[in-house]
Scaffold this active site. Structure first.
Site, PDB file in Angstrom:
ATOM      1  N   ASP A  43      12.959 -13.094   9.449  1.00 32.12           N
ATOM      2  CA  ASP A  43      13.678 -14.058   9.633  1.00 32.12           C
ATOM      3  C   ASP A  43      14.541 -14.044   8.282  1.00 32.12           C
ATOM      4  O   ASP A  43      15.877 -14.023   7.920  1.00 32.12           O
ATOM      5  CB  ASP A  43      13.294 -15.475   9.483  1.00 32.12           C
ATOM      6  CG  ASP A  43      12.379 -16.394  10.981  1.00 32.12           C
ATOM      7  OD1 ASP A  43      12.994 -14.924  12.011  1.00 32.12           O
ATOM      8  OD2 ASP A  43      11.886 -16.874  10.454  1.00 32.12           O
ATOM      9  N   ALA A  52       2.652  -2.151   6.832  1.00 31.94           N
ATOM     10  CA  ALA A  52       1.072  -3.629   7.582  1.00 31.94           C
ATOM     11  C   ALA A  52       2.573  -4.488   8.270  1.00 31.94           C
ATOM     12  O   ALA A  52       1.912  -5.747   9.022  1.00 31.94           O
ATOM     13  CB  ALA A  52      -0.043  -4.099   6.604  1.00 31.94           C
ATOM     14  N   ASN A  79       0.772  -1.261   0.024  1.00 27.88           N
ATOM     15  CA  ASN A  79      -0.123  -0.202   0.009  1.00 27.88           C
ATOM     16  C   ASN A  79       0.148   1.281   0.225  1.00 27.88           C
ATOM     17  O   ASN A  79       0.110   2.584  -0.138  1.00 27.88           O
ATOM     18  CB  ASN A  79      -1.628  -0.281   1.327  1.00 27.88           C
ATOM     19  CG  ASN A  79      -1.713  -1.114   1.462  1.00 27.88           C
ATOM     20  OD1 ASN A  79      -2.954  -1.677   0.159  1.00 27.88           O
ATOM     21  ND2 ASN A  79      -2.028  -1.964   2.167  1.00 27.88           N
ATOM     22  N   HIS A  83       3.875  -5.524  11.176  1.00 28.93           N
ATOM     23  CA  HIS A  83       3.044  -6.387  12.684  1.00 28.93           C
ATOM     24  C   HIS A  83       2.787  -7.474  12.135  1.00 28.93           C
ATOM     25  O   HIS A  83       1.969  -8.204  12.787  1.00 28.93           O
ATOM     26  CB  HIS A  83       1.713  -4.894  12.218  1.00 28.93           C
ATOM     27  CG  HIS A  83       2.077  -3.962  12.305  1.00 28.93           C
ATOM     28  ND1 HIS A  83       2.540  -2.972  13.351  1.00 28.93           N
ATOM     29  CD2 HIS A  83       1.614  -3.360  11.122  1.00 28.93           C
ATOM     30  CE1 HIS A  83       3.597  -2.215  12.801  1.00 28.93           C
ATOM     31  NE2 HIS A  83       2.281  -1.667  11.652  1.00 28.93           N
ATOM     32  N   ARG A 117      -4.015   6.861   0.362  1.00 19.67           N
ATOM     33  CA  ARG A 117      -3.980   6.421   1.104  1.00 19.67           C
ATOM     34  C   ARG A 117      -4.220   7.281   2.344  1.00 19.67           C
ATOM     35  O   ARG A 117      -2.983   7.786   2.607  1.00 19.67           O
ATOM     36  CB  ARG A 117      -3.276   5.356   1.290  1.00 19.67           C
ATOM     37  CG  ARG A 117      -1.825   5.181   1.548  1.00 19.67           C
ATOM     38  CD  ARG A 117      -0.842   4.295   2.162  1.00 19.67           C
ATOM     39  NE  ARG A 117      -1.623   3.556   3.093  1.00 19.67           N
ATOM     40  CZ  ARG A 117      -0.706   2.459   3.500  1.00 19.67           C
ATOM     41  NH1 ARG A 117       0.400   2.874   3.337  1.00 19.67           N
ATOM     42  NH2 ARG A 117      -1.609   1.595   5.235  1.00 19.67           N
ATOM     43  N   ARG A 174      -0.001  -1.545  16.331  1.00 21.19           N
ATOM     44  CA  ARG A 174       0.859  -1.607  15.781  1.00 21.19           C
ATOM     45  C   ARG A 174       2.238  -1.403  16.113  1.00 21.19           C
ATOM     46  O   ARG A 174       3.234  -1.024  15.745  1.00 21.19           O
ATOM     47  CB  ARG A 174       0.622  -0.104  14.796  1.00 21.19           C
ATOM     48  CG  ARG A 174      -0.633   0.059  13.555  1.00 21.19           C
ATOM     49  CD  ARG A 174      -0.410   1.385  13.067  1.00 21.19           C
ATOM     50  NE  ARG A 174      -1.961   0.697  12.317  1.00 21.19           N
ATOM     51  CZ  ARG A 174      -1.898   0.640  11.359  1.00 21.19           C
ATOM     52  NH1 ARG A 174      -1.366   0.592  10.700  1.00 21.19           N
ATOM     53  NH2 ARG A 174      -3.496   0.992  10.899  1.00 21.19           N
ATOM     54  N   ARG A 182      -0.645   5.211  17.456  1.00 17.82           N
ATOM     55  CA  ARG A 182      -1.514   4.704  17.024  1.00 17.82           C
ATOM     56  C   ARG A 182      -2.176   3.221  17.918  1.00 17.82           C
ATOM     57  O   ARG A 182      -2.337   3.098  19.085  1.00 17.82           O
ATOM     58  CB  ARG A 182      -1.472   4.825  14.822  1.00 17.82           C
ATOM     59  CG  ARG A 182      -0.522   5.702  14.542  1.00 17.82           C
ATOM     60  CD  ARG A 182      -0.409   5.277  13.148  1.00 17.82           C
ATOM     61  NE  ARG A 182      -1.559   5.025  12.093  1.00 17.82           N
ATOM     62  CZ  ARG A 182      -1.628   4.548  11.074  1.00 17.82           C
ATOM     63  NH1 ARG A 182      -0.466   4.418  10.287  1.00 17.82           N
ATOM     64  NH2 ARG A 182      -2.823   4.011  10.273  1.00 17.82           N
ATOM     65  N   ASN A 233      10.174  -0.498   5.010  1.00 16.81           N
ATOM     66  CA  ASN A 233       8.904  -0.122   5.973  1.00 16.81           C
ATOM     67  C   ASN A 233       8.485  -0.907   5.549  1.00 16.81           C
ATOM     68  O   ASN A 233       8.144  -1.175   3.844  1.00 16.81           O
ATOM     69  CB  ASN A 233       8.828   1.425   5.313  1.00 16.81           C
ATOM     70  CG  ASN A 233       7.370   1.744   5.904  1.00 16.81           C
ATOM     71  OD1 ASN A 233       7.176   1.011   6.330  1.00 16.81           O
ATOM     72  ND2 ASN A 233       6.961   3.148   5.144  1.00 16.81           N
ATOM     73  N   ILE A 255       6.476   6.229   7.913  1.00 16.40           N
ATOM     74  CA  ILE A 255       6.188   7.872   7.692  1.00 16.40           C
ATOM     75  C   ILE A 255       5.852   8.231   9.254  1.00 16.40           C
ATOM     76  O   ILE A 255       5.815   9.210   9.653  1.00 16.40           O
ATOM     77  CB  ILE A 255       5.189   7.472   6.516  1.00 16.40           C
ATOM     78  CG1 ILE A 255       6.199   6.898   5.429  1.00 16.40           C
ATOM     79  CG2 ILE A 255       4.574   8.850   6.109  1.00 16.40           C
ATOM     80  CD1 ILE A 255       5.689   6.591   4.201  1.00 16.40           C
ATOM     81  N   SER A 256       4.581   6.549   9.529  1.00 13.64           N
ATOM     82  CA  SER A 256       3.626   8.177  10.809  1.00 13.64           C
ATOM     83  C   SER A 256       4.318   7.467  11.916  1.00 13.64           C
ATOM     84  O   SER A 256       5.466   6.368  11.958  1.00 13.64           O
ATOM     85  CB  SER A 256       2.220   7.000  10.762  1.00 13.64           C
ATOM     86  OG  SER A 256       1.928   5.708  10.532  1.00 13.64           O
TER      87      SER A 256
HETATM   88  C1  DQA Z   1       3.736   1.943   8.241  1.00 12.92           C
HETATM   89  C2  DQA Z   1       2.526   2.197   9.050  1.00 12.92           C
HETATM   90  C3  DQA Z   1       2.248   0.280   9.323  1.00 12.92           C
HETATM   91  O1  DQA Z   1       1.814   0.434  10.289  1.00 12.92           O
HETATM   92  C4  DQA Z   1       0.960   0.632   8.204  1.00 12.92           C
HETATM   93  O2  DQA Z   1       0.640  -0.472   7.898  1.00 12.92           O
HETATM   94  C5  DQA Z   1       1.264   0.984   6.470  1.00 12.92           C
HETATM   95  C6  DQA Z   1       2.553   2.579   6.969  1.00 12.92           C
HETATM   96  C7  DQA Z   1       4.097   3.724   8.115  1.00 12.92           C
HETATM   97  O3  DQA Z   1       5.220   3.838   7.448  1.00 12.92           O
HETATM   98  O4  DQA Z   1       3.340   4.570   8.633  1.00 12.92           O
HETATM   99  O5  DQA Z   1       0.961   0.342   5.977  1.00 12.92           O
HETATM  100  O6  DQA Z   1       4.378   1.533   8.037  1.00 12.92           O
END
Ligand code: DQA
Length: 143
Positions: free
Chosen positions: A87, A77, A11, A80, A18, A111, A107, A74, A101-102
């Site tokens: 591995d 999702a 994503n 988590h 998004r 997460r 949150r 990065n 990024i966030s």
């Molecule tokens: C993310 C944070 C994750 O929890 C989320 O599922 C993402 C983006 C971030 O960059 O903040 O897709 O990795």
């Protein structure tokens, strides 16, 4: 010249569309061009990879063995959920830095757990796109 592999998980190709209140208004192409500029400034070679598929990310990490000096990841999702990505990072033993990024720590509860992060030396969380720059700087300056 250090060779860095930048991996973005599911994503993140939808950046800009998004949840802009969380991930910002800039798109994935913009992130890529920033990464290329930072690589030039740092005198590093960079390859960027994005996938929405866990196994493809595992394959890419495995293929990095012997070919890259550092990995910026990065896992989105999969951060988590994916023991397989954890591995793979441990298997290749390439110095890795985690980016989000966030601010995943402020949150939803789910997460807060990062599997991939357990195989990363450094963590840049909640800094927006700048986290990638900081992670690249870390890996380039690392001995
Ligand atoms: C993310 C944070 C994750 O929890 C989320 O599922 C993402 C983006 C971030 O960059 O903040 O897709 O990795």
């Amino acid at each position: 010249m250090k060779k860095l592999l930048i991996i973005n998980g599911p994503n993140l190709n939808m950046l800009g569309i998004r949840e802009p209140a969380i991930y910002g208004a800039q798109n994935y192409e913009t992130l890529l061009s920033m990464i290329r500029t930072w690589a030039e400034e740092l005198g590093a070679e960079v390859e960027c990879f994005q996938s929405n598929h866990e196994g493809d990310i595992v394959d890419k990490i495995q293929a990095a063995y012997g070919a890259f000096d550092g990995i910026v990841i990065n896992p989105a999702a999969y951060t988590h959920t994916s023991v397989a990505i954890l591995d793979a990072l441990k298997a290749v033993g390439i110095p890795a830095a985690e980016v989000h990024i966030s601010d995943v720590n402020t949150r939803e509860e789910f997460r807060k757990l990062s599997y991939a992060g357990m195989a990363c030396e450094a963590h840049f969380i909640g800094l927006g796109f700048d986290g990638y720059k900081k992670a690249m700087e870390y890996l380039v300056s690392r001995k």
